[in-house]
Design an enzyme around this catalytic site. Structure first.
Site, short mmCIF file in Angstrom:
data_model
loop_
_atom_site.label_atom_id
_atom_site.label_comp_id
_atom_site.label_asym_id
_atom_site.label_seq_id
_atom_site.Cartn_x
_atom_site.Cartn_y
_atom_site.Cartn_z
N MET A 23 1.54 5.84 -2.48
CA MET A 23 0.39 4.98 -2.74
C MET A 23 0.85 3.70 -3.44
O MET A 23 1.99 3.58 -3.86
CB MET A 23 -0.61 5.72 -3.63
CG MET A 23 -1.38 6.80 -2.90
SD MET A 23 -2.41 6.12 -1.59
CE MET A 23 -3.44 7.53 -1.24
N CYS A 24 -0.10 2.82 -3.61
CA CYS A 24 0.21 1.53 -4.19
C CYS A 24 -0.79 1.29 -5.32
O CYS A 24 -1.63 2.12 -5.60
CB CYS A 24 0.05 0.43 -3.15
SG CYS A 24 0.94 0.79 -1.62
#
Lengths: 268, 268
Positions: free
Chosen positions: A1-2
């Site tokens: 994820m970011c």
């Protein structure tokens, strides 16, 4: 994820304090070490700084922190690669031109089997689901409105529909700006915060640094921040609801993209 | 007017020595102080650094000079505003996506009454004749080849025709790259230089600094530079002919965009 960080302000403002904490998440306090980027709008164009290396030890990020850069609209991103190699072309924000304006976009989440077709008006340069979704979104706006940019309420409505459609493929938290204002969509996780007078003292979660925001802002400064996870401990971050789209302009929330009317001056 | 500098190399290479002289022309040894920019390709994407201030005293330009940045294709530009305000959106290089690749473009010259129509596929963000011409050029390529990028010789031929058409409006010296190679068009003024073994000692015209290029390159390094005006005194810069279009790839000239065939290995 970011992770995502965006800012919209009523006057060109610095994001240094919050950005410094955010950048720690790119390899120091967070695992998002596969690249980072920041888009700073200046007029109708934006400075775009992107690198396929951790922000926490990037000379470019350090340089950025030392500059007196101010902007009304900023979008930043630290990347943890889930789809697409660690490469410059896969780093957010992505920028494309539509209707003679630059649009910057960054995404947090994962779209599974995202295969909505593109028609060649916008084509991904890299291999992320995020850039594909951005291209789809811009193509859909162009199909709907043709060569004439719509007024903000119509744009807001179209974006809300598209965000809902794309969210059917997974999590689609995003920030989008063309330099006028900031669209923020929460699919699973996005927080916002307004800073205005009276400004608080704020303590950065990532490194404990505390600042008196009142000493760095004028009385009439006003800004909204949007971030995947809160960046400070002593401020009132609000979690957006899943499915919620916000449009911030002038450092405030404009419900449904409609400008808030000025107070009526009554003749007495 | 403005000045151009481009490089194409067979391996990721530094442009620092030549770029440092070039940047002097942005406000110190030249009057091109209304902005500067540089596009460094990395894979299919490019780092784009642009500023609407003189390169000669820019902190970003200084930072750039201190980094070990290497690239096969670089396009740089220093601006003297003739049409369009001093603003970020009017600084070259301009970048657009076509066929899933980023294209960077910079122009030197002046197009008078340039009014070739655009159809909305690419629209200028700023107000320069240069960005208008770039948009026209990409739209024309898209009209001609549709959704499928052509082989290089066909692209070269199309670009040559378009360069000739646009040159009818004035001077149209330009550099164009999509990260594979470098197109360089001379309308009135453009010089090229190949650096390869044996490397020369070169003295920068703008500040007198001398370097032994042999100490900074490997035996098999090879690169072509294209610049509005020669940057060094002791090298064989060649003035291109008006109307000439070049395509450089692998650090060498590919006549008419056709890859040079590998030497035949004769069976003996």
């Amino acid at each position: 994820m970011c992770q995502l960080l965006g800012m919209n302000a009523n006057k060109p403002a610095s994001l240094h304090f919050s950005l410094a904490g955010f950048m720690c998440r790119g390899g120091r306090t967070g695992e998002h070490s596969d690249g980072w980027g920041a888009a700073y709008f200046e007029g109708h164009a934006c400075h775009l700084l992107v690198e396929s290396r951790p922000s926490a030890n990037s000379p470019l990020a350090r340089w950025l922190h030392e500059q007196p850069l101010r902007s009304r609209n900023i979008i930043a991103h630290v990347r943890k690669a889930t789809r697409g190699a660690v490469a410059l072309e896969n780093c957010h924000p992505f920028v494309r031109e539509l209707w003679g304006r630059q649009w910057a976009f960054a995404h947090n989440g994962h779209l599974k089997d995202f295969d909505l077709p593109l028609r060649g008006r916008f084509t991904p340069v890299g291999s992320t689901d995020s850039e594909h979704a951005f291209c789809y979104l811009l193509e859909a706006l162009f199909r709907r409105f043709g060569h004439t940019p719509p007024p903000t309420p119509a744009l807001f409505e179209a974006l809300a529909g598209l965000a809902c459609e794309i969210s059917g493929f997974g999590s689609f938290n995003f920030l989008l700006s063309n330099g006028d204002g900031l669209f923020a969509h929460c699919s699973t996780q996005l927080h916002t915060l307004q800073r205005r007078y009276p400004f608080a003292r704020a303590r950065r979660i990532d490194d404990g640094v505390t600042i008196d925001l009142g000493r760095h802002n004028h009385l009439d400064d006003r800004m909204v921040l949007a971030a995947t996870a809160p960046l400070t401990e002593d401020e009132d971050w609000t979690a957006l609801r899943p499915g919620e789209l916000k449009y911030f302009r002038g450092g405030q929330d404009l419900p449904d993209g409609v400008p808030v009317a000025a107070p009526l001056l009554l003749a007495v």
